[in-house]
Enzyme design. Sequence first.
Site, PDB file in Angstrom:
ATOM      1  N   ASP A  99      -6.422  10.319  -1.019  1.00  0.00           N
ATOM      2  CA  ASP A  99      -5.180  10.664  -0.320  1.00  0.00           C
ATOM      3  C   ASP A  99      -4.072  11.147  -1.240  1.00  0.00           C
ATOM      4  O   ASP A  99      -2.913  11.191  -0.864  1.00  0.00           O
ATOM      5  CB  ASP A  99      -4.673   9.446   0.454  1.00  0.00           C
ATOM      6  CG  ASP A  99      -4.489   8.214  -0.428  1.00  0.00           C
ATOM      7  OD1 ASP A  99      -4.427   8.367  -1.666  1.00  0.00           O
ATOM      8  OD2 ASP A  99      -4.406   7.102   0.117  1.00  0.00           O
ATOM      9  N   GLU A 121     -14.097   9.126   0.849  1.00  0.00           N
ATOM     10  CA  GLU A 121     -13.174   8.144   1.416  1.00  0.00           C
ATOM     11  C   GLU A 121     -12.373   8.792   2.556  1.00  0.00           C
ATOM     12  O   GLU A 121     -11.149   8.731   2.615  1.00  0.00           O
ATOM     13  CB  GLU A 121     -12.240   7.556   0.356  1.00  0.00           C
ATOM     14  CG  GLU A 121     -11.647   6.220   0.781  1.00  0.00           C
ATOM     15  CD  GLU A 121     -10.746   5.604  -0.278  1.00  0.00           C
ATOM     16  OE1 GLU A 121     -11.189   4.650  -0.953  1.00  0.00           O
ATOM     17  OE2 GLU A 121      -9.593   6.054  -0.427  1.00  0.00           O
ATOM     18  N   GLU A 135       0.660   9.633   1.438  1.00  0.00           N
ATOM     19  CA  GLU A 135      -0.799   9.537   1.497  1.00  0.00           C
ATOM     20  C   GLU A 135      -1.367   9.714   2.903  1.00  0.00           C
ATOM     21  O   GLU A 135      -2.420  10.340   3.086  1.00  0.00           O
ATOM     22  CB  GLU A 135      -1.256   8.200   0.901  1.00  0.00           C
ATOM     23  CG  GLU A 135      -1.126   8.094  -0.605  1.00  0.00           C
ATOM     24  CD  GLU A 135       0.259   7.688  -1.073  1.00  0.00           C
ATOM     25  OE1 GLU A 135       0.476   7.585  -2.289  1.00  0.00           O
ATOM     26  OE2 GLU A 135       1.138   7.480  -0.202  1.00  0.00           O
ATOM     27  N   HIS A 212       3.489  -1.612  -6.633  1.00  0.00           N
ATOM     28  CA  HIS A 212       4.080  -0.398  -7.221  1.00  0.00           C
ATOM     29  C   HIS A 212       4.223   0.755  -6.231  1.00  0.00           C
ATOM     30  O   HIS A 212       4.690   1.825  -6.605  1.00  0.00           O
ATOM     31  CB  HIS A 212       3.210   0.089  -8.393  1.00  0.00           C
ATOM     32  CG  HIS A 212       1.821   0.474  -7.979  1.00  0.00           C
ATOM     33  ND1 HIS A 212       0.757  -0.388  -8.101  1.00  0.00           N
ATOM     34  CD2 HIS A 212       1.328   1.603  -7.431  1.00  0.00           C
ATOM     35  CE1 HIS A 212      -0.332   0.207  -7.653  1.00  0.00           C
ATOM     36  NE2 HIS A 212      -0.009   1.424  -7.233  1.00  0.00           N
ATOM     37  N   ARG A 214       5.216   3.601  -3.633  1.00  0.00           N
ATOM     38  CA  ARG A 214       6.474   4.337  -3.476  1.00  0.00           C
ATOM     39  C   ARG A 214       7.345   3.743  -2.378  1.00  0.00           C
ATOM     40  O   ARG A 214       8.550   3.580  -2.520  1.00  0.00           O
ATOM     41  CB  ARG A 214       6.169   5.812  -3.194  1.00  0.00           C
ATOM     42  CG  ARG A 214       7.401   6.687  -3.112  1.00  0.00           C
ATOM     43  CD  ARG A 214       7.043   8.142  -2.830  1.00  0.00           C
ATOM     44  NE  ARG A 214       6.545   8.827  -4.023  1.00  0.00           N
ATOM     45  CZ  ARG A 214       5.269   9.127  -4.242  1.00  0.00           C
ATOM     46  NH1 ARG A 214       4.350   8.808  -3.339  1.00  0.00           N
ATOM     47  NH2 ARG A 214       4.897   9.759  -5.341  1.00  0.00           N
ATOM     48  N   HIS A 245       3.230  -1.637 -13.372  1.00  0.00           N
ATOM     49  CA  HIS A 245       3.081  -0.183 -13.376  1.00  0.00           C
ATOM     50  C   HIS A 245       4.136   0.450 -14.292  1.00  0.00           C
ATOM     51  O   HIS A 245       5.240  -0.060 -14.450  1.00  0.00           O
ATOM     52  CB  HIS A 245       3.251   0.344 -11.949  1.00  0.00           C
ATOM     53  CG  HIS A 245       2.725   1.723 -11.729  1.00  0.00           C
ATOM     54  ND1 HIS A 245       3.428   2.849 -12.094  1.00  0.00           N
ATOM     55  CD2 HIS A 245       1.576   2.171 -11.161  1.00  0.00           C
ATOM     56  CE1 HIS A 245       2.734   3.932 -11.758  1.00  0.00           C
ATOM     57  NE2 HIS A 245       1.604   3.554 -11.192  1.00  0.00           N
TER      58      HIS A 245
END
Length: 375
Positions: A99, A121, A135, A212, A214, A245
Amino acid sequence: MKKKIKIITVFGTRPDAVKMAPLVKALSNDDSIESVVCVTGQHREMLDQVLNVFDIKPDYDLKIMKKSQTLEYITSSIMKKFGQVLETEKPDFVLVHGDTATCLISSLTAFYQQIPVGHVEAGLRSYDIYSPFPEEMNRKLVGSLATLHFSPTVNNRNNLLHEGIKEENIFITGNTVIDALHTTVTTDYHFECDELNKIDYVGKRVIAMTAHRRENLGKPLENICEAVSVLSEKYDDILFVYPVHLNPAVMDTVYPRLSNHKNILLTSPVNVRDLHNLMKRSYLVLTDSGGLQEEAPSLGKPVLVMRKETERPEAVEAGTVKLTGTETDDIIRDTSLLLDSKEEYDKMANAVNPYGDGHASEKIIEGIKSYFNRQ
């Protein structure tokens, strides 16, 4: 002699590299396939870690990453550079994963050159185009561009069928990350990150965590840190291990709130073998990651997902994953329940992992060959 199928596999982030690595290996070992590997470098250090662990040497490295890169920059850079790769190689097929921007833009670039695309996937959906962002929309768009769809589960296939994808072009394969785990998790593993070798995995209930995403930056991540801080004070026998991260927005939130805290170990990002073996030795997993929702259950570890939704509902339905959200009180409540109740813990730890048997790569290659035989 029958002509080999030339396949370009393209990926650019650490999670995608982990999941594509076993497939890259399987493609390179197949005598009927000419395998070409292209990485975009959408991630850099973390991508290189995975390439080193799995001993993958890309034929092309687009090296697009720059400081404070935007989605617009990533999009334009990949399209121009990957287009040149396709013009040079003239492949029969392009394989993308997941994604990411790399996945979407590589698919679109291949479509512009009328090269069929296989989506590994495929079919995951949250049905909220802004979460996970970007995504969810990336997946939907790749679903429209791809010729073949390799879905981890029946639920993923059904999502695609509802969107009008032909059943003959969908293959249920399981998830390639289970293939990867078969090679990364070992008994008596010695961690590359030495801090992980010093942990008392017998005397402490280790909670492996990542955070982590967004959409969790800002207040949600602050809530997560507050919950972890409270839990670390509440239980003497636990240890949170949090590889942080490298995104400055993550580090600037996490380190001021969790450094020098009781029962919390913050580390730099660890390589994939370290992370998989850390989860294997952990008691449970807290994460906002997509991939860990698939990996941890295969290791028998309950997963609390710190997100408002998941595009992996089959894991929730199976009972291996619980959607906890990002409110401080909810994270404290759900984590405490698993720490306090053996019955609740065992229900999650012993639930059946819905993501396959570790032979996804073989099934994907079989699907590609069947497609070319049909042609």
